[in-house]
Design a protein around this motif. Structure first.
Motif, PDB file in Angstrom:
ATOM      1  N   THR A  13     -20.417  30.389  48.111  1.00  0.00           N
ATOM      2  CA  THR A  13     -21.411  31.401  48.461  1.00  0.00           C
ATOM      3  C   THR A  13     -20.731  32.734  48.723  1.00  0.00           C
ATOM      4  O   THR A  13     -21.158  33.770  48.224  1.00  0.00           O
ATOM      5  CB  THR A  13     -22.215  30.956  49.694  1.00  0.00           C
ATOM      6  OG1 THR A  13     -22.884  29.741  49.381  1.00  0.00           O
ATOM      7  CG2 THR A  13     -23.222  32.006  50.110  1.00  0.00           C
ATOM      8  N   THR A  17     -21.041  36.099  46.487  1.00  0.00           N
ATOM      9  CA  THR A  17     -21.569  37.282  47.152  1.00  0.00           C
ATOM     10  C   THR A  17     -20.660  38.484  46.923  1.00  0.00           C
ATOM     11  O   THR A  17     -21.132  39.612  46.796  1.00  0.00           O
ATOM     12  CB  THR A  17     -21.723  37.015  48.659  1.00  0.00           C
ATOM     13  OG1 THR A  17     -22.619  35.928  48.817  1.00  0.00           O
ATOM     14  CG2 THR A  17     -22.249  38.224  49.394  1.00  0.00           C
ATOM     15  N   THR A  97     -26.213  20.809  50.768  1.00  0.00           N
ATOM     16  CA  THR A  97     -26.710  22.135  50.397  1.00  0.00           C
ATOM     17  C   THR A  97     -27.745  22.635  51.396  1.00  0.00           C
ATOM     18  O   THR A  97     -27.696  23.790  51.831  1.00  0.00           O
ATOM     19  CB  THR A  97     -27.315  22.103  48.971  1.00  0.00           C
ATOM     20  OG1 THR A  97     -26.332  21.632  48.058  1.00  0.00           O
ATOM     21  CG2 THR A  97     -27.796  23.475  48.546  1.00  0.00           C
ATOM     22  N   ALA A 101     -27.429  25.872  53.955  1.00  0.00           N
ATOM     23  CA  ALA A 101     -28.415  26.957  53.979  1.00  0.00           C
ATOM     24  C   ALA A 101     -29.238  26.935  55.269  1.00  0.00           C
ATOM     25  O   ALA A 101     -30.143  27.756  55.430  1.00  0.00           O
ATOM     26  CB  ALA A 101     -29.341  26.860  52.768  1.00  0.00           C
ATOM     27  N   GLN A 130     -38.023  24.285  47.516  1.00  0.00           N
ATOM     28  CA  GLN A 130     -38.148  25.707  47.835  1.00  0.00           C
ATOM     29  C   GLN A 130     -38.425  25.783  49.323  1.00  0.00           C
ATOM     30  O   GLN A 130     -39.414  25.231  49.807  1.00  0.00           O
ATOM     31  CB  GLN A 130     -39.257  26.384  47.046  1.00  0.00           C
ATOM     32  CG  GLN A 130     -39.307  27.864  47.348  1.00  0.00           C
ATOM     33  CD  GLN A 130     -39.744  28.703  46.171  1.00  0.00           C
ATOM     34  OE1 GLN A 130     -39.813  28.240  45.048  1.00  0.00           O
ATOM     35  NE2 GLN A 130     -40.039  29.952  46.442  1.00  0.00           N
ATOM     36  N   ARG A 135     -28.687  32.632  55.959  1.00  0.00           N
ATOM     37  CA  ARG A 135     -27.369  32.904  55.393  1.00  0.00           C
ATOM     38  C   ARG A 135     -26.316  32.661  56.478  1.00  0.00           C
ATOM     39  O   ARG A 135     -26.639  32.528  57.649  1.00  0.00           O
ATOM     40  CB  ARG A 135     -27.282  34.351  54.911  1.00  0.00           C
ATOM     41  CG  ARG A 135     -28.177  34.677  53.744  1.00  0.00           C
ATOM     42  CD  ARG A 135     -27.895  36.104  53.244  1.00  0.00           C
ATOM     43  NE  ARG A 135     -28.839  36.521  52.252  1.00  0.00           N
ATOM     44  CZ  ARG A 135     -28.707  36.310  50.937  1.00  0.00           C
ATOM     45  NH1 ARG A 135     -27.652  35.679  50.492  1.00  0.00           N
ATOM     46  NH2 ARG A 135     -29.623  36.726  50.090  1.00  0.00           N
ATOM     47  N   VAL A 141     -33.176  33.800  54.489  1.00  0.00           N
ATOM     48  CA  VAL A 141     -33.046  33.721  53.037  1.00  0.00           C
ATOM     49  C   VAL A 141     -34.001  32.651  52.528  1.00  0.00           C
ATOM     50  O   VAL A 141     -34.309  31.688  53.229  1.00  0.00           O
ATOM     51  CB  VAL A 141     -31.581  33.396  52.621  1.00  0.00           C
ATOM     52  CG1 VAL A 141     -31.179  31.991  53.023  1.00  0.00           C
ATOM     53  CG2 VAL A 141     -31.377  33.602  51.130  1.00  0.00           C
ATOM     54  N   GLN A 142     -34.506  32.850  51.328  1.00  0.00           N
ATOM     55  CA  GLN A 142     -35.285  31.828  50.643  1.00  0.00           C
ATOM     56  C   GLN A 142     -34.346  31.100  49.686  1.00  0.00           C
ATOM     57  O   GLN A 142     -33.447  31.707  49.104  1.00  0.00           O
ATOM     58  CB  GLN A 142     -36.441  32.453  49.856  1.00  0.00           C
ATOM     59  CG  GLN A 142     -37.508  33.075  50.720  1.00  0.00           C
ATOM     60  CD  GLN A 142     -38.266  32.032  51.510  1.00  0.00           C
ATOM     61  OE1 GLN A 142     -38.649  30.985  50.986  1.00  0.00           O
ATOM     62  NE2 GLN A 142     -38.477  32.302  52.792  1.00  0.00           N
ATOM     63  N   MET A 143     -34.560  29.814  49.524  1.00  0.00           N
ATOM     64  CA  MET A 143     -33.752  29.024  48.612  1.00  0.00           C
ATOM     65  C   MET A 143     -34.675  28.246  47.683  1.00  0.00           C
ATOM     66  O   MET A 143     -35.651  27.646  48.138  1.00  0.00           O
ATOM     67  CB  MET A 143     -32.888  28.027  49.384  1.00  0.00           C
ATOM     68  CG  MET A 143     -32.043  27.159  48.472  1.00  0.00           C
ATOM     69  SD  MET A 143     -31.185  25.845  49.347  1.00  0.00           S
ATOM     70  CE  MET A 143     -32.475  24.634  49.411  1.00  0.00           C
ATOM     71  N   VAL A 162     -29.307  26.645  41.857  1.00  0.00           N
ATOM     72  CA  VAL A 162     -29.881  27.214  43.069  1.00  0.00           C
ATOM     73  C   VAL A 162     -30.016  28.726  42.943  1.00  0.00           C
ATOM     74  O   VAL A 162     -29.213  29.377  42.284  1.00  0.00           O
ATOM     75  CB  VAL A 162     -29.022  26.843  44.311  1.00  0.00           C
ATOM     76  CG1 VAL A 162     -27.631  27.428  44.222  1.00  0.00           C
ATOM     77  CG2 VAL A 162     -29.711  27.223  45.610  1.00  0.00           C
ATOM     78  N   TYR A 164     -30.737  31.975  45.714  1.00  0.00           N
ATOM     79  CA  TYR A 164     -30.917  32.450  47.087  1.00  0.00           C
ATOM     80  C   TYR A 164     -31.323  33.916  47.015  1.00  0.00           C
ATOM     81  O   TYR A 164     -30.720  34.696  46.278  1.00  0.00           O
ATOM     82  CB  TYR A 164     -29.602  32.383  47.885  1.00  0.00           C
ATOM     83  CG  TYR A 164     -29.053  31.004  48.100  1.00  0.00           C
ATOM     84  CD1 TYR A 164     -29.552  30.182  49.111  1.00  0.00           C
ATOM     85  CD2 TYR A 164     -28.015  30.524  47.314  1.00  0.00           C
ATOM     86  CE1 TYR A 164     -29.030  28.923  49.323  1.00  0.00           C
ATOM     87  CE2 TYR A 164     -27.484  29.262  47.526  1.00  0.00           C
ATOM     88  CZ  TYR A 164     -27.994  28.465  48.529  1.00  0.00           C
ATOM     89  OH  TYR A 164     -27.480  27.218  48.741  1.00  0.00           O
ATOM     90  N   ASP A 165     -32.351  34.295  47.772  1.00  0.00           N
ATOM     91  CA  ASP A 165     -32.774  35.692  47.815  1.00  0.00           C
ATOM     92  C   ASP A 165     -33.717  35.878  49.001  1.00  0.00           C
ATOM     93  O   ASP A 165     -34.218  34.904  49.566  1.00  0.00           O
ATOM     94  CB  ASP A 165     -33.474  36.086  46.510  1.00  0.00           C
ATOM     95  CG  ASP A 165     -33.456  37.587  46.231  1.00  0.00           C
ATOM     96  OD1 ASP A 165     -33.078  38.375  47.128  1.00  0.00           O
ATOM     97  OD2 ASP A 165     -33.822  37.977  45.106  1.00  0.00           O
TER      98      ASP A 165
END
Length: 182
Positions: A13, A17, A97, A101, A130, A135, A141-143, A162, A164-165
């Motif tokens: 991650t 990033t 995972t 997250a 979902q 983070r 964060v949405q996953m 995956v 992430y946003d």
């Protein structure tokens, strides 16, 4: 297993990033070495392969990933030894995972669904999730993620993708997940 895998996920991650690509989506097909697996990514990916313990056995985990705008996108795959319990290993990967997250569990209704694609093994742990998480820096964060497996001769190949946003575009997630081809 979870400690090593969680550390790997945190490392990946961070590395993804730090290496951003163009904010414009420019979908391209990406192949994985030594397999027929292909994926569609919205930006030029970085690649890495690392040996990670999966079920107590070291496997080579191939990772491709990039950033598209504010979204981080990654696809990972690992071939298992013949006779390995693919469903249990896939479930462990999913748990690691979600823990990484910081996704609250149990998942609410509608946050998880079966994810069986053509050519994929019909394992119970093959799912699409979902859910909101956090983070490493504590920001929300949405996953959106999928886990699945395909047969490769006598071996099984695990697949995980995956996004992430802050807010995930359904088009981005669907294009990524539908673009996984065994």
């Amino acid at each position: 297993m979870r400690t090593h895998f969680t550390a790997l996920m945190a490392s990946l991650t961070l590395s993804l990033t730090l290496t951003a690509c163009s904010p414009d989506q420019n979908w391209r097909e990406v192949a994985f070495e030594g397999t027929s697996l292909k994926a569609q990514l919205p930006c030029k990916p970085d690649r890495t392969t690392r040996s990670v313990p999966l079920g107590g056995v070291p496997v080579d985990l191939q990772v491709v990933g990039c950033e598209s705008g504010t979204a981080m996108v990654a696809v990972m795959t690992a071939a298992l030894q013949a006779g390995a319990d693919a469903n249990a290993l896939l479930a462990g990967w999913q748990q690691a995972t979600l823990d990484n997250a910081r996704v609250n569990r149990p998942l609410a209704s509608g946050q998880q669904q079966v994810w069986h694609r053509p050519g994929q093994l019909p394992l119970a742990a093959s799912v699409r999730v979902q859910a909101p998480g956090l983070r490493a820096d504590g920001q929300a964060v949405q996953m959106a993620a999928v886990w699945g497996a395909v047969a490769e001769g006598e071996r099984v190949r695990l697949i995980h993708a995956v996004v992430y946003d802050r807010a995930i575009s359904p088009e981005m997630a669907n294009t990524l997940f539908d673009g996984l081809k065994p």
